[in-house]
Design an enzyme around this catalytic site. Sequence first.
Site, PDB file in Angstrom:
ATOM      1  N   LYS A 185       0.840  -1.202   0.000  1.00 18.18           N
ATOM      2  CA  LYS A 185       0.000   0.000   0.000  1.00 18.18           C
ATOM      3  C   LYS A 185       0.872   1.249   0.000  1.00 18.18           C
ATOM      4  O   LYS A 185       1.607   1.498   0.954  1.00 18.18           O
ATOM      5  CB  LYS A 185      -0.903   0.055   1.232  1.00 18.18           C
ATOM      6  N   GLY A 237       7.463   4.589   8.077  1.00 18.10           N
ATOM      7  CA  GLY A 237       6.587   5.727   8.347  1.00 18.10           C
ATOM      8  C   GLY A 237       6.852   6.278   9.733  1.00 18.10           C
ATOM      9  O   GLY A 237       7.970   6.170  10.255  1.00 18.10           O
ATOM     10  N   SER A 238       5.815   6.840  10.341  1.00 14.66           N
ATOM     11  CA  SER A 238       5.994   7.506  11.627  1.00 14.66           C
ATOM     12  C   SER A 238       6.187   6.502  12.764  1.00 14.66           C
ATOM     13  O   SER A 238       5.680   5.374  12.711  1.00 14.66           O
ATOM     14  CB  SER A 238       4.777   8.385  11.926  1.00 14.66           C
ATOM     15  N   THR A 239       6.883   6.928  13.793  1.00 15.63           N
ATOM     16  CA  THR A 239       7.083   6.101  14.980  1.00 15.63           C
ATOM     17  C   THR A 239       5.739   5.796  15.642  1.00 15.63           C
ATOM     18  O   THR A 239       5.507   4.686  16.131  1.00 15.63           O
ATOM     19  CB  THR A 239       8.052   6.807  15.956  1.00 15.63           C
ATOM     20  N   GLU A 240       4.854   6.788  15.587  1.00 11.84           N
ATOM     21  CA  GLU A 240       3.512   6.623  16.164  1.00 11.84           C
ATOM     22  C   GLU A 240       2.782   5.416  15.544  1.00 11.84           C
ATOM     23  O   GLU A 240       2.286   4.536  16.259  1.00 11.84           O
ATOM     24  CB  GLU A 240       2.759   7.926  15.880  1.00 11.84           C
ATOM     25  N   GLY A 242       4.212   3.077  13.749  1.00 12.52           N
ATOM     26  CA  GLY A 242       5.067   1.910  13.986  1.00 12.52           C
ATOM     27  C   GLY A 242       4.725   1.216  15.298  1.00 12.52           C
ATOM     28  O   GLY A 242       4.681  -0.020  15.382  1.00 12.52           O
ATOM     29  N   GLU A 259      10.666   0.711   9.915  1.00  9.81           N
ATOM     30  CA  GLU A 259      11.658   1.750   9.665  1.00  9.81           C
ATOM     31  C   GLU A 259      10.973   3.064   9.963  1.00  9.81           C
ATOM     32  O   GLU A 259      10.069   3.477   9.238  1.00  9.81           O
ATOM     33  CB  GLU A 259      12.138   1.651   8.213  1.00  9.81           C
ATOM     34  N   CYS A 293      13.809  10.497   6.750  1.00  9.83           N
ATOM     35  CA  CYS A 293      13.870   9.959   8.108  1.00  9.83           C
ATOM     36  C   CYS A 293      15.276  10.069   8.685  1.00  9.83           C
ATOM     37  O   CYS A 293      15.452  10.255   9.876  1.00  9.83           O
ATOM     38  CB  CYS A 293      13.382   8.521   8.122  1.00  9.83           C
ATOM     39  N   GLU A 390      10.801  15.034  15.628  1.00  6.50           N
ATOM     40  CA  GLU A 390      11.064  15.017  14.193  1.00  6.50           C
ATOM     41  C   GLU A 390      10.192  16.069  13.516  1.00  6.50           C
ATOM     42  O   GLU A 390       8.968  16.018  13.610  1.00  6.50           O
ATOM     43  CB  GLU A 390      10.748  13.617  13.637  1.00  6.50           C
TER      44      GLU A 390
HETATM   45  P1  NAI Z   1       2.185   7.769   8.747  1.00  6.11           P
HETATM   46  O1  NAI Z   1       3.076   6.895   9.544  1.00  6.11           O
HETATM   47  O2  NAI Z   1       0.816   8.029   9.243  1.00  6.11           O
HETATM   48  O3  NAI Z   1       2.038   7.160   7.272  1.00  6.11           O
HETATM   49  C1  NAI Z   1       2.925   6.227   6.674  1.00  6.11           C
HETATM   50  C2  NAI Z   1       2.123   5.120   6.004  1.00  6.11           C
HETATM   51  O4  NAI Z   1       1.399   4.390   6.997  1.00  6.11           O
HETATM   52  C3  NAI Z   1       1.076   5.606   5.014  1.00  6.11           C
HETATM   53  O5  NAI Z   1       1.000   4.698   3.938  1.00  6.11           O
HETATM   54  C4  NAI Z   1      -0.215   5.564   5.825  1.00  6.11           C
HETATM   55  O6  NAI Z   1      -1.374   5.413   5.046  1.00  6.11           O
HETATM   56  C5  NAI Z   1       0.019   4.328   6.672  1.00  6.11           C
HETATM   57  N1  NAI Z   1      -0.733   4.272   7.932  1.00  6.11           N
HETATM   58  C6  NAI Z   1      -1.223   5.295   8.672  1.00  6.11           C
HETATM   59  N2  NAI Z   1      -1.833   4.823   9.774  1.00  6.11           N
HETATM   60  C7  NAI Z   1      -1.750   3.476   9.735  1.00  6.11           C
HETATM   61  C8  NAI Z   1      -2.183   2.423  10.598  1.00  6.11           C
HETATM   62  N3  NAI Z   1      -2.824   2.669  11.733  1.00  6.11           N
HETATM   63  N4  NAI Z   1      -1.898   1.152  10.248  1.00  6.11           N
HETATM   64  C9  NAI Z   1      -1.229   0.878   9.112  1.00  6.11           C
HETATM   65  N5  NAI Z   1      -0.805   1.827   8.263  1.00  6.11           N
HETATM   66  C10 NAI Z   1      -1.048   3.119   8.567  1.00  6.11           C
HETATM   67  O7  NAI Z   1       2.945   9.136   8.501  1.00  6.11           O
HETATM   68  P2  NAI Z   1       2.295  10.574   8.160  1.00  6.11           P
HETATM   69  O8  NAI Z   1       1.049  10.779   8.940  1.00  6.11           O
HETATM   70  O9  NAI Z   1       2.213  10.686   6.696  1.00  6.11           O
HETATM   71  O10 NAI Z   1       3.431  11.557   8.679  1.00  6.11           O
HETATM   72  C11 NAI Z   1       3.486  11.928  10.052  1.00  6.11           C
HETATM   73  C12 NAI Z   1       4.914  12.064  10.499  1.00  6.11           C
HETATM   74  O11 NAI Z   1       5.563  10.812  10.418  1.00  6.11           O
HETATM   75  C13 NAI Z   1       5.779  12.976   9.639  1.00  6.11           C
HETATM   76  O12 NAI Z   1       5.640  14.298  10.011  1.00  6.11           O
HETATM   77  C14 NAI Z   1       7.154  12.433   9.925  1.00  6.11           C
HETATM   78  O13 NAI Z   1       7.658  12.984  11.110  1.00  6.11           O
HETATM   79  C15 NAI Z   1       6.924  10.955  10.112  1.00  6.11           C
HETATM   80  N6  NAI Z   1       7.219  10.178   8.910  1.00  6.11           N
HETATM   81  C16 NAI Z   1       8.375   9.479   8.857  1.00  6.11           C
HETATM   82  C17 NAI Z   1       8.712   8.775   7.722  1.00  6.11           C
HETATM   83  C18 NAI Z   1       9.969   8.010   7.640  1.00  6.11           C
HETATM   84  O14 NAI Z   1      10.453   7.759   6.538  1.00  6.11           O
HETATM   85  N7  NAI Z   1      10.539   7.577   8.729  1.00  6.11           N
HETATM   86  C19 NAI Z   1       7.873   8.788   6.519  1.00  6.11           C
HETATM   87  C20 NAI Z   1       6.635   9.517   6.687  1.00  6.11           C
HETATM   88  C21 NAI Z   1       6.364  10.193   7.837  1.00  6.11           C
END
Ligand code: NAI
Length: 483
Positions: A185, A237-240, A242, A259, A293, A390
């Site tokens: 996804k 994606g986000s630590t939250e 994760g 990651e 990240c 972050e």
């Molecule tokens: P996010 O972690 O919500 O989104 C990343 C992916 O996870 C997206 O595909 C999203 O649809 C999916 N996702 C969201 N909630 C989910 C859940 N409960 N279960 C499974 N999948 C889920 O990140 P977001 O909201 O776009 O960005 C928020 C913050 O996260 C950013 O400001 C940044 O600090 C951090 N982030 C870090 C990344 C990294 O590469 N380490 C990449 C993106 C965001």
Amino acid sequence: MEMPVSFDYAPAPESRAVVSIKPKYGHFIAGKFVAGSKHFPTINPATEEVLSQIALAGKAEVDAAVKAARKAYTTTWSKMSGKERGKYLFRIARIMQERAREFAVLETLDNGKPIRESRDVDVPLAAAHFFYHAGWADKLEFAGLGTSTKPHGVAGQIIPWNFPLLMLAWKVAPALAAGNTVVLKPAESTSLTALLFAEVCQQAELPAGVVNIVTGDGSTGALIVNHPGIDKIAFTGSTEVGKIIARAVASTHKSVTLELGGKAANIIFEDAAIDEAVEGIVNGIFFNQGHVCCAGSRLILQESVADEVLEKLKARMAKIRVGDPMDKNTDVGAINSKEQLTKIIELSASGEAEGAQRWSAPCDLPNKGFWFAPTIFTGVTQAHRIAREEIFGPVLSVLTFRTPQEAIDKANNTPFGLSAGVWSEKGSRILWATQQLRAGVIWANTFNKFDPTSPFGGYKESGWGREGGRHGLSAYLKGVGHE
Ligand code: NAI
Ligand code: MG
């Protein structure tokens, strides 16, 4: 009379004629595009133009994708020799190279990153990941991971919006090389290159169901994470989120790699080559608008050179070209979404409220779209939110130190541990510092260098497991990865 020399750049727009974006997309399941039920818009963050309508997968679509992946796994992919699997991966890599310009333009339109980066970094590295893993497919028993390794089965993969195609490659290539099938996804704001990749799978005649792509938001991601038919979850994606995923799979058979976020220290010792370090600082935090990240978001400067570095850094930042991502001369493009811009603005405001000094590069920002000028904060203390959280944007927090030990203590004073940078002329100091730093990837006298052969991943809240190299491969094989 001496004339000041200045170079102005004429506009150098990349043409978008090479891509044809459909008004509406469905999901890619069992080798076919199937219509979605609900849709949401995807926009160009540089102009707010609606590019297309993306389908939102619910339970029925995720079920269908998992079923297709399971069928492909049991009937085709797990029976195929590594050599045959490798042929498909090579084919995909070559088609990605042939269609590189299309991928780059589409990525830039959907994500907002400069075409120079999508063209020179994202797309070539994505192809390189397929080439690298194609080479492993028939040599798994020589990877030092045991002689009878087995794939997990069906991998559920959820990726973010900052490097959409590259993160897809990091996930799909090792999964397929190791013999898994996938349900992937993309992030809701950047689905288009994943959907173009689905076309590449068709073009490569990849057996139906080996790669399935469902689009949607966090609710779709959660359906994948909680699906009983999935054996391994890979998330960036986000630590939250994760942490939510770690809890969700804790009592299941699923193996998981995460990651997550970072707050990397970029440490400049007084003996560093200052001009080069300034370039490294700029690359460390302003590459990809700081949506990285492993970005070097905390600059840790030795006090004796702090004034010199900051003066040179500001002069360099004043020359960064911010604007139209489709212009080949642009250095910093658009912030990926309104939500992300709001977060950057909010955290920057907290920096000022908590007493740090803000300086932004002088630049004319476009009226439409989501923009944030390259910014630094000085006078930052370790207690400030901008030193701890972050920001994920073009914002650098500057701290200073007197002794090498103080630099290490400050660098490690974070819940994250993804990456770090060390700048020094002295090899012994670099080796000493890298041994003290609690970070998965450490760059010496450079920053943000990536290679598919090199494992990437973090300590502490930056995640579990590694991606890339032999280490990354192990995460897609039973019994040898991080379970
Ligand atoms: P996010 O972690 O919500 O989104 C990343 C992916 O996870 C997206 O595909 C999203 O649809 C999916 N996702 C969201 N909630 C989910 C859940 N409960 N279960 C499974 N999948 C889920 O990140 P977001 O909201 O776009 O960005 C928020 C913050 O996260 C950013 O400001 C940044 O600090 C951090 N982030 C870090 C990344 C990294 O590469 N380490 C990449 C993106 C965001
Ligand atoms: Mg989110």
